[in-house]
Write a protein that holds these residues in place. Structure first.
Motif, PDB file in Angstrom:
ATOM      1  N   LEU A 173       6.428 -24.513  -1.104  1.00 33.02           N
ATOM      2  CA  LEU A 173       5.056 -24.987  -1.311  1.00 33.02           C
ATOM      3  C   LEU A 173       4.067 -23.824  -1.274  1.00 33.02           C
ATOM      4  N   LEU A 174       4.290 -22.910  -0.316  1.00 37.60           N
ATOM      5  CA  LEU A 174       3.424 -21.730  -0.226  1.00 37.60           C
ATOM      6  C   LEU A 174       3.482 -20.915  -1.498  1.00 37.60           C
ATOM      7  N   ARG A 175       4.710 -20.736  -1.988  1.00 39.00           N
ATOM      8  CA  ARG A 175       4.888 -19.929  -3.188  1.00 39.00           C
ATOM      9  C   ARG A 175       4.110 -20.554  -4.340  1.00 39.00           C
ATOM     10  N   SER A 176       4.214 -21.875  -4.420  1.00 43.57           N
ATOM     11  CA  SER A 176       3.513 -22.561  -5.502  1.00 43.57           C
ATOM     12  C   SER A 176       2.006 -22.455  -5.348  1.00 43.57           C
ATOM     13  N   LEU A 177       1.539 -22.621  -4.119  1.00 43.55           N
ATOM     14  CA  LEU A 177       0.098 -22.521  -3.882  1.00 43.55           C
ATOM     15  C   LEU A 177      -0.411 -21.145  -4.310  1.00 43.55           C
ATOM     16  N   LEU A 178       0.350 -20.119  -3.921  1.00 43.91           N
ATOM     17  CA  LEU A 178      -0.100 -18.761  -4.232  1.00 43.91           C
ATOM     18  C   LEU A 178       0.046 -18.457  -5.711  1.00 43.91           C
ATOM     19  N   ARG A 179       1.076 -19.020  -6.330  1.00 43.37           N
ATOM     20  CA  ARG A 179       1.273 -18.749  -7.743  1.00 43.37           C
ATOM     21  C   ARG A 179       0.076 -19.269  -8.533  1.00 43.37           C
ATOM     22  N   VAL A 180      -0.487 -20.357  -8.036  1.00 41.29           N
ATOM     23  CA  VAL A 180      -1.664 -20.897  -8.698  1.00 41.29           C
ATOM     24  C   VAL A 180      -2.918 -20.131  -8.279  1.00 41.29           C
ATOM     25  N   ALA A 181      -2.994 -19.851  -6.979  1.00 41.99           N
ATOM     26  CA  ALA A 181      -4.201 -19.205  -6.466  1.00 41.99           C
ATOM     27  C   ALA A 181      -4.277 -17.740  -6.892  1.00 41.99           C
ATOM     28  N   ALA A 182      -3.127 -17.108  -7.001  1.00 45.47           N
ATOM     29  CA  ALA A 182      -3.101 -15.678  -7.285  1.00 45.47           C
ATOM     30  C   ALA A 182      -2.044 -15.378  -8.335  1.00 45.47           C
ATOM     31  N   PRO A 183      -2.268 -15.819  -9.566  1.00 44.27           N
ATOM     32  CA  PRO A 183      -1.215 -15.744 -10.581  1.00 44.27           C
ATOM     33  C   PRO A 183      -0.792 -14.322 -10.925  1.00 44.27           C
ATOM     34  N   GLN A 226      -0.299 -11.794  -8.902  1.00 44.87           N
ATOM     35  CA  GLN A 226       0.224 -11.006  -7.787  1.00 44.87           C
ATOM     36  C   GLN A 226       1.726 -11.179  -7.617  1.00 44.87           C
ATOM     37  N   ASP A 227       2.313 -10.227  -6.904  1.00 42.96           N
ATOM     38  CA  ASP A 227       3.709 -10.360  -6.529  1.00 42.96           C
ATOM     39  C   ASP A 227       3.759 -11.425  -5.426  1.00 42.96           C
ATOM     40  N   VAL A 228       4.104 -12.632  -5.821  1.00 45.07           N
ATOM     41  CA  VAL A 228       3.962 -13.774  -4.919  1.00 45.07           C
ATOM     42  C   VAL A 228       4.850 -13.645  -3.687  1.00 45.07           C
ATOM     43  N   ASN A 229       6.065 -13.144  -3.874  1.00 39.11           N
ATOM     44  CA  ASN A 229       6.949 -13.019  -2.712  1.00 39.11           C
ATOM     45  C   ASN A 229       6.392 -12.054  -1.676  1.00 39.11           C
ATOM     46  N   ALA A 230       5.863 -10.938  -2.166  1.00 35.81           N
ATOM     47  CA  ALA A 230       5.283  -9.961  -1.241  1.00 35.81           C
ATOM     48  C   ALA A 230       4.069 -10.569  -0.537  1.00 35.81           C
ATOM     49  N   LEU A 231       3.297 -11.307  -1.299  1.00 42.96           N
ATOM     50  CA  LEU A 231       2.107 -11.926  -0.718  1.00 42.96           C
ATOM     51  C   LEU A 231       2.458 -12.953   0.354  1.00 42.96           C
ATOM     52  N   ILE A 232       3.479 -13.747   0.059  1.00 40.81           N
ATOM     53  CA  ILE A 232       3.874 -14.768   1.033  1.00 40.81           C
ATOM     54  C   ILE A 232       4.288 -14.106   2.331  1.00 40.81           C
ATOM     55  N   GLU A 233       5.092 -13.070   2.176  1.00 46.21           N
ATOM     56  CA  GLU A 233       5.573 -12.397   3.373  1.00 46.21           C
ATOM     57  C   GLU A 233       4.387 -11.847   4.163  1.00 46.21           C
ATOM     58  N   GLU A 234       3.460 -11.244   3.433  1.00 44.18           N
ATOM     59  CA  GLU A 234       2.282 -10.667   4.068  1.00 44.18           C
ATOM     60  C   GLU A 234       1.416 -11.768   4.715  1.00 44.18           C
ATOM     61  N   ILE A 242       1.572  -3.693  -6.317  1.00 42.32           N
ATOM     62  CA  ILE A 242       1.057  -3.349  -5.003  1.00 42.32           C
ATOM     63  C   ILE A 242       2.161  -3.601  -3.997  1.00 42.32           C
ATOM     64  N   PRO A 243       2.751  -2.535  -3.477  1.00 39.71           N
ATOM     65  CA  PRO A 243       3.806  -2.730  -2.486  1.00 39.71           C
ATOM     66  C   PRO A 243       3.261  -3.510  -1.302  1.00 39.71           C
ATOM     67  N   LYS A 244       4.150  -4.242  -0.668  1.00 40.56           N
ATOM     68  CA  LYS A 244       3.771  -5.155   0.397  1.00 40.56           C
ATOM     69  C   LYS A 244       2.888  -4.519   1.472  1.00 40.56           C
ATOM     70  N   SER A 245       3.229  -3.315   1.886  1.00 38.09           N
ATOM     71  CA  SER A 245       2.483  -2.725   3.006  1.00 38.09           C
ATOM     72  C   SER A 245       1.033  -2.453   2.651  1.00 38.09           C
ATOM     73  N   TYR A 246       0.724  -2.434   1.340  1.00 39.53           N
ATOM     74  CA  TYR A 246      -0.645  -2.103   0.961  1.00 39.53           C
ATOM     75  C   TYR A 246      -1.467  -3.321   0.551  1.00 39.53           C
ATOM     76  N   VAL A 247      -0.815  -4.502   0.566  1.00 44.61           N
ATOM     77  CA  VAL A 247      -1.516  -5.698   0.099  1.00 44.61           C
ATOM     78  C   VAL A 247      -2.857  -5.865   0.806  1.00 44.61           C
ATOM     79  N   ILE A 248      -2.834  -5.640   2.119  1.00 40.75           N
ATOM     80  CA  ILE A 248      -4.037  -5.891   2.901  1.00 40.75           C
ATOM     81  C   ILE A 248      -5.167  -4.910   2.559  1.00 40.75           C
ATOM     82  N   LEU A 249      -4.794  -3.765   2.003  1.00 38.78           N
ATOM     83  CA  LEU A 249      -5.805  -2.772   1.646  1.00 38.78           C
ATOM     84  C   LEU A 249      -6.743  -3.276   0.562  1.00 38.78           C
TER      85      LEU A 249
END
Lengths: 462, 298
Positions: free
Chosen positions: A177-187, A189-197, A402-409
């Motif tokens: 569900l999260l993946r889907s939410l983000l895929r829509v909210a942030a099409p 982006q690297d969704v897997n990296a974002l979810i993890e972050e 954007i590698p995962k560690s830099y997402v927050i930047l």
């Protein structure tokens, strides 16, 4: 269901995915209605609004689960984080989600007292000298009370909603569900990296022990700073669900906006110095540049609140960032800049694009510091940066990530620049940056810089 | 223009509009149930969308009730409007004052007067105002609200279950069931549902209507997906005898399945709350329920 276990599992996974996707798309679309549908919840003004909030206060764990469970809390967090998730998230959606967040009433005085009693070993009026049962602010997963300690210190006590960690954890577990939410909210982006972050960040934010530790680290580093204040943690009154820190006072963001431009410029300079001193010297980034997280006093005095979202970089993670700014802005070495981007995994090595194209695309992010001189931050610049960030028609797009560690930047670009843009802040940002860049360490360029020199000189060597 | 009629906005918007219009601003009285009732709480449960669809699936299994709908209603011309008006009716009789509830019930009774005919399956005559049919429809709703809450909402304990069935007899009487005839306890409800089994069947009209209902044509992809999920949950919460008649295999209501359905219902609820007036209407109800609770405790 004639398929074997593997097939069934696969089908089940697909089902979960589609379940979430539709829900997510509907939220994204439903948001459009919010924009046009005023007045909203708690729209009543002043006392009436307060009365309503009190009358609807969260009385127990069941109320909290009903209000923040079944994805609602996660959606609120998503809304709160939207600025760093994706500028492409339509403003109405962001409003939907933040309005949803505003709609959460406070805990009753009894429930807040119960949490304090469970965490600190006694009811608040025994643990503290004075306890104000009326919360002064809503935190995303709790609320803040004023109190005076037994040793007569004025403090702010952040109390977490009971059961919120379990409530949100269950919803965070629904990766489909999260993946889907983000895929829509942030099409884009690297969704897997974002979810993890996102999951990491939310989990961290739920952990008040960690937040208190972050705040201690920042308070220690900026101790004695001429304009930056980080309230000190009261250790013996802080636990996994309660954080007690010195009470800070000052004007809110909305009030700062009414101050003279010179004051806004100073406040902006302090925020800028705070951001980049933390990044380059503490290898830390406070990822929550939300207007509600600052208190202002004249002379550029800024108190920084809320350290729930702090990212620490390893030396290996920080190095390419330093190299990139250095090669582009100081050494003017495009090839080295490109190499640094590739080393950090921002860019696929050997991508069939010219280094000129790389520079052309990336230069905007460094626009305020590439050349010396006074510049005014504008909302236009902030949104240009955001647009460029998510411009996936650019030839670079296929090879950039954007590698995962830099997402927050991204919050530097999308959050800090937006704040400074709203302040229409003017400064020689390059000169200030040069003071901070570890490979330059230029002499002070402003009065605040002068004071910082004295502060740095007085600091014990860490 | 079907896509226009069945738009997502149509589904959520019209359901929400029906809800906000039916929750009174300044009621003359507390209606037939009142803010302290189990009915107020249960009819507004997170599981309500599942309860609604389950009701329709159960109610369709009585050939005479089905024939009445099939031969007299043009619900397929605008199913969302029909579902919304049914929802509005329930909200009005639940939360409205007595006068509003009676007015709403009288309107439906008037419509029922014209709904008469012969069921092509059994050859039996029917009339929508027939108390036996009204009790059937009523029992299908009451059983579904309880089952959906147990499966996907806030599970109902035994005393509340009895209280709900007893309270809801007021709804049955409003629509024309003679006093004393609707089941008034959980045991009576179960006994009624067991006793009526020989009369139930999946008529061709029921098979066709329910599969149409569960897969409404013309919905856009996302809405259709959500709709199927809610329908799937409704079917999953059906009793064994209904599953039998539909030829459906029982679905294991695992904790994970429950959680996933609840999460989808939660997202739907967020959407619903985004509609103008929904939160305010809910707050009005919540404030009255809290007042009643405080009065009860005092």
């Amino acid at each position: 269901m004639s398929a074997g276990t593997g097939g069934r599992r696969q089908r089940h996974a697909r089902l979960r995915l589609s379940r979430g996707l539709a829900a997510a798309r509907l939220v994204a679309r439903g948001g459009a209605r919010y924009a046009t549908s005023a007045p909203r919840l708690f729209a009543a003004a002043g006392e009436q609004r307060e009365q309503l909030r009190n009358d609807l206060a969260l009385r127990n764990a069941e109320d909290i689960a009903a209000t923040l469970g079944t994805m609602k809390g996660v959606l609120m967090k998503l809304g709160q984080m939207a600025s760093y998730v994706d500028d492409g998230l339509a403003p109405p959606v962001r409003r939907t989600l933040s309005t949803l967040q505003d709609s959460v009433p406070p805990m009753t005085a009894e429930l807040a007292a119960q949490v304090v009693a469970e965490e600190l070993g006694g009811p608040p009026d025994q643990v503290f000298d004075t306890w104000d049962p009326e919360p002064i602010a809503a935190a995303s997963i709790g609320q803040v009370h004023r109190a005076i300690t037994k040793d007569r210190r004025a403090v702010a006590v952040k109390v977490q909603y009971p059961g919120i960690a379990q409530t949100i954890a269950a919803d965070l577990g629904n990766v489909g569900l999260l993946r889907s939410l983000l895929r829509v909210a942030a099409p884009s982006q690297d969704v897997n990296a974002l979810i993890e972050e996102l999951r990491e960040r939310i989990t961290e934010e739920l952990d008040y022990l960690r937040e208190a530790e972050n705040q201690r680290t920042f308070a220690a580093y900026f101790d004695g700073h001429p304009t930056i204040t980080v309230p000190k943690i009261v250790d013996e009154l802080s636990t996994a669900r309660v954080i007690t820190s010195e009470l800070a006072t000052g004007a809110r963001w909305a009030e700062l906006l009414t101050w003279p431009q010179a004051e806004k410029d100073l406040a902006a300079e302090t925020i800028y110095r705070f951001t980049f001193r933390s990044l380059y010297e503490m290898s830390a980034f406070n990822g929550d540049p939300h207007p509600g997280n600052y208190l202002f006093r004249p002379g550029g005095q800024v108190t920084f609140l809320d350290f729930g979202l702090v990212k620490y970089f390893t030396p290996e993670e920080l190095k390419p960032l330093v190299h990139m700014v250095r090669y582009l802005c100081v050494d003017n070495d495009p090839a080295a800049f490109r190499k640094a981007m590739e080393d950090a995994d921002f860019l696929t090595p050997g991508a069939p694009i010219t280094t000129e194209q790389v520079i052309e695309h990336m230069a905007l992010f460094y626009d305020t510091v590439r050349t010396p001189g006074t510049r005014t931050m504008t909302p236009g610049y902030a949104s240009a940066v955001a647009r460029r960030y998510f411009d996936f028609r650019n030839p670079l797009a296929a090879y950039a990530r954007i590698p995962k560690s830099y997402v927050i930047l991204q919050r530097i670009n999308l959050g800090m620049f937006a704040l400074l843009g709203d302040l229409a802040a003017t400064a020689d940002w390059r000169a200030i940056a040069e003071e901070i860049w570890p490979f330059v360490q230029a002499p002070p360029s402003t009065p605040m810089g002068e004071e910082e020199v004295a502060w740095r000189a007085s600091r014990p060597v860490v | 223009m079907t896509a226009e009629v069945f738009s997502t906005a149509g589904l959520v918007e019209r359901a929400a509009a029906a809800f906000t219009a039916s929750v009174p601003d300044s009621p003359a009285d507390d209606g037939f149930f009142g803010p302290g009732s189990v009915t107020w709480r249960l009819n507004g449960d997170l599981s309500a969308p599942v309860a609604g669809l389950r009701s329709l699936l159960v109610q369709a299994l009585h050939p005479l009730a089905m024939a009445g709908v099939d031969q007299h209603s043009d619900w397929r011309a605008d199913p969302v409007a029909r579902l919304s008006s049914t929802a509005a009716y329930l909200v009005t009789i639940t939360y409205g004052d007595k006068a509003s509830a009676r007015r709403a019930a009288d309107r439906v009774r008037k419509i029922h007067e014209r709904v008469r005919g012969t069921d092509p399956v059994t050859g039996r005559p029917y009339a929508a105002g027939d108390p036996d049919l009204l009790i059937w429809v009523h029992a299908g709703l009451v059983d579904s609200v309880l089952a959906a809450a147990d499966a996907f909402g806030t599970p109902v304990n035994a005393p509340d279950r009895d209280a709900y069935v007893a309270e809801m007899t007021a709804a049955a009487e409003l629509i024309g069931v003679p006093a004393g005839r609707a089941p008034s306890s959980a045991a009576e409800l179960d006994a009624y549902l067991a006793a009526i089994q020989p009369e139930l069947a999946l008529s061709p009209a029921a098979a066709e209507s329910t599969s149409y209902l569960l897969d409404l044509p013309g919905l856009d992809e996302d809405t259709a997906d959500i709709w199927r999920q809610v329908g799937g949950a409704a079917a999953a919460s059906l009793p064994a005898w209904a599953l039998d008649l539909y030829g459906r295999k029982p679905v294991a209501l695992t904790a994970q399945y429950r959680e996933e359905v609840r999460q989808v219902l939660g997202v739907l609820d967020v959407l619903y709350m985004g509609e103008p007036g929904v939160l305010e209407a809910r707050q009005r109800l919540e404030l009255r329920m809290r007042d009643a609770q405080r009065a009860d405790e005092a």
